[in-house]
Design an enzyme around this catalytic site. Structure first.
Site, PDB file in Angstrom:
ATOM      1  N   ASP A  79       7.375   2.921  79.108  1.00  0.00           N
ATOM      2  CA  ASP A  79       6.667   3.129  77.677  1.00  0.00           C
ATOM      3  C   ASP A  79       5.312   3.274  77.677  1.00  0.00           C
ATOM      4  OD1 ASP A  79       6.993   2.764  74.887  1.00  0.00           O
ATOM      5  OD2 ASP A  79       6.622   0.895  74.873  1.00  0.00           O
ATOM      6  N   GLY A  87       3.107  -3.393  66.715  1.00  0.00           N
ATOM      7  CA  GLY A  87       2.937  -4.559  66.273  1.00  0.00           C
ATOM      8  C   GLY A  87       3.603  -5.248  65.001  1.00  0.00           C
ATOM      9  N   SER A 127      10.260  -2.241  65.317  1.00  0.00           N
ATOM     10  CA  SER A 127      10.801  -3.671  65.181  1.00  0.00           C
ATOM     11  C   SER A 127      10.918  -3.903  63.433  1.00  0.00           C
ATOM     12  CB  SER A 127       9.730  -4.772  65.624  1.00  0.00           C
ATOM     13  OG  SER A 127       9.901  -4.581  67.137  1.00  0.00           O
ATOM     14  N   ASP A 181       2.619   9.643  76.941  1.00  0.00           N
ATOM     15  CA  ASP A 181       1.770   9.798  75.768  1.00  0.00           C
ATOM     16  C   ASP A 181       0.543  10.406  75.694  1.00  0.00           C
ATOM     17  OD1 ASP A 181       0.964   9.375  73.183  1.00  0.00           O
ATOM     18  OD2 ASP A 181       0.904   7.139  73.187  1.00  0.00           O
ATOM     19  N   HIS A 221       9.022   5.042  67.767  1.00  0.00           N
ATOM     20  CA  HIS A 221       8.501   3.765  68.158  1.00  0.00           C
ATOM     21  C   HIS A 221       8.017   2.932  67.078  1.00  0.00           C
ATOM     22  CE1 HIS A 221       7.091   5.108  72.550  1.00  0.00           C
ATOM     23  NE2 HIS A 221       7.861   6.038  72.201  1.00  0.00           N
ATOM     24  N   GLY A 222       7.517   1.773  67.402  1.00  0.00           N
ATOM     25  CA  GLY A 222       6.912   0.843  66.510  1.00  0.00           C
ATOM     26  C   GLY A 222       7.937   0.480  65.362  1.00  0.00           C
ATOM     27  N   ILE A 251      12.057  -1.395  70.444  1.00  0.00           N
ATOM     28  CA  ILE A 251      12.001  -2.723  69.711  1.00  0.00           C
ATOM     29  C   ILE A 251      11.259  -3.646  70.599  1.00  0.00           C
ATOM     30  CG2 ILE A 251      13.226  -4.759  69.016  1.00  0.00           C
ATOM     31  CD1 ILE A 251      15.549  -2.676  68.283  1.00  0.00           C
TER      32      ILE A 251
END
Length: 311
Positions: free
Chosen positions: A82, A181, A216, A104, A213-214, A257
């Site tokens: 990741d 976050g 959650s 990335d 991504h991100g 997640i």
């Protein structure tokens, strides 16, 4: 079953209108909770490791734990890096047995991103490993990924065909409003994802797997539990699960997640110590934490990802 790449997973997910869960792992209990849930629900799985997790737990330890999970579950499991940010890091993971890596280069200029991503793709494909690239930048903080508010940017659909063609990536992470976050949206605002961008990307790259991504949801009961037992997270707002399910029905084949795993573990351990202040056996507080992760992952697989029974 041996470790696999995500290639067939994504082909099946795209056709079937569901997504694969990519869960970040840091230790044994997290790996056990995730994989036990996936085994019971017969769900394909991506276990992803950040640079920070490799430094914390050690590459060899994590790989051996994941190999044990493959033996115990007999599931198709992809091991993914990741947010790799350098060729050297991606190469180390490829050489160390990962079946998938993310490079990335979103913090570089577009042309430098293309150049770096292409270099990783060439090495990875020569070793039977797949590659995820990224266009656009997500705000927020996750391990060593730090993008300040106002420095993020949505993915430009005009760039996606050129980027995929010139780099040869196997999947593409895009920015449509998620963030890293637990603080994804400002209090008082209605969380929204840019489905218009996703639809345009899907139109320009038909059949191509897209990654979020991100993603959650910052599950409220865990936030409330942390706050109840001494935390300060009143403004933590995640991505609504119905939006993620909608994205999974479209071109999104991989949903990352991490924060929800951390919240589940931390909330459960805080509650345990509040109720059992004299206990000091790690097995006693890590066991319920592992069960909380298992229950949370099972909920994601069924209600958000829709990949139960797809292994």
């Amino acid at each position: 079953m041996p470790i696999v790449t995500s290639k067939k997973m994504f082909e099946d997910a795209y056709k079937g209108g569901y997504a694969i869960g990519a869960f970040n792992v840091n230790n044994m209990e997290i790996i056990q909770g995730i994989t036990e849930a996936a085994k019971e629900l017969q769900a394909p799985l991506i276990l992803q490791v950040s640079s920070g997790a490799r430094k914390y737990a050690n590459h060899t330890y994590l790989m051996k734990l994941i190999e044990a999970a493959c033996i115990e579950t007999d599931l198709p499991i992809c091991v993914h890096l990741d947010h790799g940010d350098t060729f050297e890091l991606c190469k180390s993971c490829i050489d160390g047995g990962f079946s998938s890596v993310m490079i990335d280069g979103s913090h570089h200029s577009y042309e430098d991103n293309v150049k770096l991503t292409r270099r990783v793709v060439e090495y990875a494909h020569d070793h039977g490993v797949v590659v995820e690239g990224e266009l656009g930048r997500l705000e927020g903080v996750e391990d060593e990924v730090k993008v300040a508010e106002g420095e993020g940017s949505y993915t430009d659909p005009d760039q996606v065909q050129d980027f995929v063609s010139r780099t040869g990536v196997d999947s593409l992470a895009i920015a449509i409003g998620t963030s890293h976050g637990a603080y994804k949206f400002k209090p008082g605002t209605k969380p929204q994802l840019r489905f218009d961008i996703l639809k345009e990307v899907e139109r320009r790259l038909p059949g191509f797997p897209i990654v979020l991504h991100g993603a959650s949801s910052v599950i409220p009961e865990f936030v409330e539990q942390i706050n109840q037992y001494g935390g300060e997270m009143p403004d933590a707002i995640g991505v609504p699960e119905d939006m993620l399910r909608e994205a999974a029905k479209m071109a999104v084949c991989k949903i990352n997640i991490d924060s929800d795993l951390r919240l589940a573990m931390t909330a459960t351990i805080r509650k345990y110590f509040a109720e059992n202040p004299s206990h000091f056996d790690p097995r006693q507080y890590l066991k319920p934490a592992r069960e909380a992760i298992k229950a949370m992952v099972a909920r994601k697989i069924v209600d958000v990802l829709g990949c139960n029974g797809k292994a």
